[in-house]
Write a protein that holds these residues in place. Structure first.
Motif, mmCIF file in Angstrom:
data_model
loop_
_atom_site.group_PDB
_atom_site.id
_atom_site.type_symbol
_atom_site.label_atom_id
_atom_site.label_comp_id
_atom_site.label_asym_id
_atom_site.label_seq_id
_atom_site.Cartn_x
_atom_site.Cartn_y
_atom_site.Cartn_z
ATOM 1 N N LEU A 177 -1.610 23.345 3.659
ATOM 2 C CA LEU A 177 -0.414 23.502 4.085
ATOM 3 C C LEU A 177 0.458 24.111 2.827
ATOM 4 C CD1 LEU A 177 1.601 24.206 6.418
ATOM 5 C CD2 LEU A 177 2.185 21.447 5.967
ATOM 6 N N VAL A 178 0.567 23.201 1.854
ATOM 7 C CA VAL A 178 1.435 23.476 0.676
ATOM 8 C C VAL A 178 0.624 23.766 -0.601
ATOM 9 C CG1 VAL A 178 2.859 21.439 1.755
ATOM 10 C CG2 VAL A 178 1.235 20.879 -0.125
ATOM 11 N N GLY A 179 -0.668 23.921 -0.543
ATOM 12 C CA GLY A 179 -1.420 24.311 -1.540
ATOM 13 C C GLY A 179 -1.386 23.355 -2.990
ATOM 14 N N GLY A 180 -1.286 22.118 -2.449
ATOM 15 C CA GLY A 180 -1.110 20.918 -3.688
ATOM 16 C C GLY A 180 -1.348 19.796 -2.780
ATOM 17 N N PHE A 181 -1.177 18.375 -3.673
ATOM 18 C CA PHE A 181 -1.358 17.285 -2.970
ATOM 19 C C PHE A 181 -0.117 16.425 -2.854
ATOM 20 C CE2 PHE A 181 -5.189 18.756 -5.233
ATOM 21 C CZ PHE A 181 -6.369 18.179 -4.422
ATOM 22 N N TRP A 182 1.057 16.763 -3.315
ATOM 23 C CA TRP A 182 2.254 15.782 -3.135
ATOM 24 C C TRP A 182 2.436 15.543 -1.678
ATOM 25 C CZ3 TRP A 182 6.347 17.217 0.063
ATOM 26 C CH2 TRP A 182 6.580 18.473 0.422
ATOM 27 N N LEU A 183 2.158 16.484 -0.793
ATOM 28 C CA LEU A 183 2.711 15.960 0.618
ATOM 29 C C LEU A 183 1.625 14.925 1.089
ATOM 30 C CD1 LEU A 183 4.423 16.497 3.179
ATOM 31 C CD2 LEU A 183 2.881 18.385 3.836
ATOM 32 N N VAL A 184 0.484 14.974 0.551
ATOM 33 C CA VAL A 184 -0.680 14.027 1.111
ATOM 34 C C VAL A 184 -0.380 12.701 0.722
ATOM 35 C CG1 VAL A 184 -2.923 13.354 0.450
ATOM 36 C CG2 VAL A 184 -2.495 15.718 0.786
ATOM 37 N N PHE A 185 0.395 12.281 -0.564
ATOM 38 C CA PHE A 185 0.664 11.304 -0.725
ATOM 39 C C PHE A 185 1.846 10.761 -0.309
ATOM 40 C CE2 PHE A 185 -1.964 12.701 -4.435
ATOM 41 C CZ PHE A 185 -2.879 11.761 -4.263
ATOM 42 N N ILE A 186 2.906 11.673 0.155
ATOM 43 C CA ILE A 186 4.200 11.099 1.009
ATOM 44 C C ILE A 186 3.677 10.540 2.147
ATOM 45 C CG2 ILE A 186 6.171 11.863 1.941
ATOM 46 C CD1 ILE A 186 6.540 11.456 -1.009
ATOM 47 N N ALA A 187 2.963 11.490 2.789
ATOM 48 C CA ALA A 187 2.358 10.934 4.200
ATOM 49 C C ALA A 187 1.670 9.811 4.172
ATOM 50 C CB ALA A 187 1.474 12.016 4.873
ATOM 51 N N ALA A 188 0.896 9.459 3.122
ATOM 52 C CA ALA A 188 -0.003 7.986 2.960
ATOM 53 C C ALA A 188 1.304 7.117 3.006
ATOM 54 C CB ALA A 188 -0.718 8.071 1.662
ATOM 55 N N ALA A 189 2.095 7.225 2.043
ATOM 56 C CA ALA A 189 3.308 6.084 2.151
ATOM 57 C C ALA A 189 3.934 5.791 3.401
ATOM 58 C CB ALA A 189 4.298 6.467 1.218
ATOM 59 N N VAL A 190 3.963 7.048 4.295
ATOM 60 C CA VAL A 190 4.906 6.897 5.612
ATOM 61 C C VAL A 190 4.029 6.332 6.522
ATOM 62 C CG1 VAL A 190 5.968 8.241 7.480
ATOM 63 C CG2 VAL A 190 6.407 8.929 5.065
ATOM 64 N N LEU A 191 2.851 6.491 6.467
ATOM 65 C CA LEU A 191 1.839 6.034 7.438
ATOM 66 C C LEU A 191 1.555 4.505 7.078
ATOM 67 C CD1 LEU A 191 -0.580 9.012 8.172
ATOM 68 C CD2 LEU A 191 1.047 8.114 9.709
ATOM 69 N N SER A 192 1.536 4.106 5.834
ATOM 70 C CA SER A 192 1.193 2.759 5.759
ATOM 71 C C SER A 192 2.311 1.783 6.087
ATOM 72 C CB SER A 192 1.060 2.650 4.153
ATOM 73 O OG SER A 192 -0.130 3.336 3.490
ATOM 74 N N VAL A 193 3.612 2.273 5.836
ATOM 75 C CA VAL A 193 4.961 1.635 6.360
ATOM 76 C C VAL A 193 4.904 1.528 8.039
ATOM 77 C CG1 VAL A 193 7.622 1.680 6.791
ATOM 78 C CG2 VAL A 193 6.258 2.371 4.543
ATOM 79 N N GLN B 130 1.090 -1.171 0.006
ATOM 80 C CA GLN B 130 0.035 0.045 -0.043
ATOM 81 C C GLN B 130 0.868 0.987 0.189
ATOM 82 O OE1 GLN B 130 -3.843 0.376 2.400
ATOM 83 N NE2 GLN B 130 -2.355 1.964 3.597
ATOM 84 N N ALA B 131 2.106 1.180 0.590
ATOM 85 C CA ALA B 131 2.834 2.473 0.627
ATOM 86 C C ALA B 131 3.379 2.798 -0.406
ATOM 87 C CB ALA B 131 3.871 2.286 1.837
ATOM 88 N N ALA B 132 3.803 1.721 -1.456
ATOM 89 C CA ALA B 132 4.326 1.782 -2.839
ATOM 90 C C ALA B 132 3.435 2.882 -3.659
ATOM 91 C CB ALA B 132 4.437 0.746 -3.492
ATOM 92 N N SER B 133 2.021 2.965 -3.463
ATOM 93 C CA SER B 133 1.193 3.622 -4.283
ATOM 94 C C SER B 133 1.389 5.046 -4.014
ATOM 95 C CB SER B 133 -0.043 3.202 -4.016
ATOM 96 O OG SER B 133 -0.478 3.481 -2.795
ATOM 97 N N GLY B 134 1.528 5.394 -2.594
ATOM 98 C CA GLY B 134 1.515 6.793 -2.421
ATOM 99 C C GLY B 134 3.048 7.495 -3.000
#
Length: 418
Positions: free
Chosen positions: A375-391, A299-303
């Motif tokens: 916070l960042v005005g975009g979505f990149w941080l959302v997907f990084i956080a998704a990967a980290v939390l999945s791990v 699941q983390a790989a998808s983010g």
């Protein structure tokens, strides 16, 4: 039927239909109807994302409280009374009524108030139906039943979003359709699934049965922590898909809705495949913990994929990876949770807490995601956080030690025939 007797095809079919209805009416608004209701003009689109996250969070908080509480009360049904059926029936009717009201609501406050009722109904019905896994199935069938829950989740999204998009339904009609689905299917399943009357041996010992006492079991607590964190990661990776298509990839509304359906279909195919395969494998091998941990890493790989290559094509690949990972994680993780239940007299209460961990993750995710977008005005941080939390969720799950055989409670032994 009891926990040593295998369930037949009719039981599994009704159980699967019940969960298909529950997931359809819960996730179709989350993925499509609520974002459409709460979307704001292009020059102020972040406000719509934040409003959606808050509505889901507030509604989910009510459900998080209602699920375990209703489960605890159903465990304590008087001798001779049904334990699960009354709660399931009341909950599906509440859900249907509140879905209809949500369709007519306007603005974040009104929509949020109506969604509270939907969340409570879904949480209570989920607790009632989930308890049947531990009540009525032997360990060798719990993986298959959990696979039915996991695959129904993905199929429910496709069914709900597909009907709304392909039939061209407006928001109000879409909610009425969902209300009809849960009212009819939920009622039939609740009435036809067996629910043996409570006996004295089934009732918890009030002297030692406290709502959160199961958290004293170290392995159960670690499993819950991993389930919560991994579900936050999943929600971060999926709940904002429509907003990502609209404002991250700048797609027109009609195109975004069509592409959302396509992404959901891809996600669903892989969720169903992973759910069925890993559910059966876990029943045969008994290695539920290892499969759950591997699933969290997939699941983390998808983010990572979406964060590195933010295109629609990459999002399709990420949807497939998310489906593989989450399908396996939700299915085998639920069977793992059933194996770790601390007290067999409190099945509904403890599995209600397990449901809460998953539901809380799915509701914290959109709120956290909305904050990260703002916070960042975009979505990149959302997907990084998704990967980290999945791990992190996978690592926490790995700490829980599997138990091959759960001991009978002291109360059950004390009340055994002499």
């Amino acid at each position: 039927m009891n926990s040593t007797t295998k369930a037949g095809g009719a039981w599994m079919t009704l159980f699967t239909l019940a969960w298909l209805a529950i997931w359809t009416v819960q996730l179709t608004p989350v993925q499509l109807l609520l974002p459409l209701q709460l979307d704001t003009p292009e020059d102020d689109w972040i406000r719509g994302v934040v409003s959606s996250g808050l509505v889901l969070g507030i509604g989910g908080l009510a459900g998080i409280i209602a699920g375990p509480v209703a489960g605890a009360f159903s465990d304590r049904a008087s001798v001779g009374r049904r334990r699960r059926r009354p709660w399931a029936l009341g909950a599906v009717w509440l859900t249907a009524a509140c879905l209809a009201v949500t369709g007519y609501a306007s603005g974040p406050w009104a929509v949020g108030a109506a969604w509270v009722g939907v969340s409570i109904g879904v949480a209570v019905s989920s607790a009632a139906f989930t308890a049947m896994i531990a009540d009525q199935l032997p360990p060798t069938q719990r993986g298959a039943a959990s696979a039915a829950v996991g695959s129904s989740q993905a199929a429910g999204i496709v069914l709900g979003v597909g009907l709304v998009v392909l039939l061209g339904l407006d928001i109000v009609t879409g909610y009425w359709l969902l209300a009809g689905v849960i009212a009819v299917v939920g009622t039939v399943a609740a009435l036809l699934l067996p629910d043996p009357p409570a006996t004295q041996s089934m009732r918890p010992d009030h002297r030692r049965s406290v709502l959160l006492s199961s958290l004293r079991d170290r392995d159960f607590a670690w499993m819950l922590s991993g389930r919560l964190v991994a579900n936050i990661g999943n929600a971060l990776g999926t709940a904002l898909f429509l907003f990502f298509l609209l404002h991250g990839l700048n797609q027109p509304s009609t195109e975004a809705q069509d592409n959302l359906l396509l992404l959901i279909v891809v996600y669903t195919v892989f969720v169903v495949f992973a759910s069925v395969l890993t559910g059966l494998v876990s029943d045969r091998t008994g290695d539920r913990r290892g499969l759950t941990v591997i699933a969290a890493f997939v699941q983390a790989a998808s983010g990572v994929v979406i964060a590195v290559v933010p295109t629609f094509e990459a999002t399709m690949i990420a949807a497939a990876l998310m489906g593989l990972g989450y399908g396996a994680f939700s299915t085998v993780g639920l069977a793992f949770a059933a194996d770790l239940l601390p007290d067999e007299q409190d099945h509904a209460r403890d599995l209600g807490i397990v449901n809460v961990a998953a539901a809380l993750g799915q509701l914290i995710g959109p709120m956290l995601g909305a904050g990260l977008v703002a916070l960042v005005g975009g979505f990149w941080l959302v997907f990084i956080a998704a990967a980290v939390l999945s791990v992190v969720g996978g690592v926490l799950t790995a700490v829980a030690k599997p138990k091959t055989r759960r001991p009978r409670s002291s109360r059950s032994r004390a009340e055994a025939p002499r």
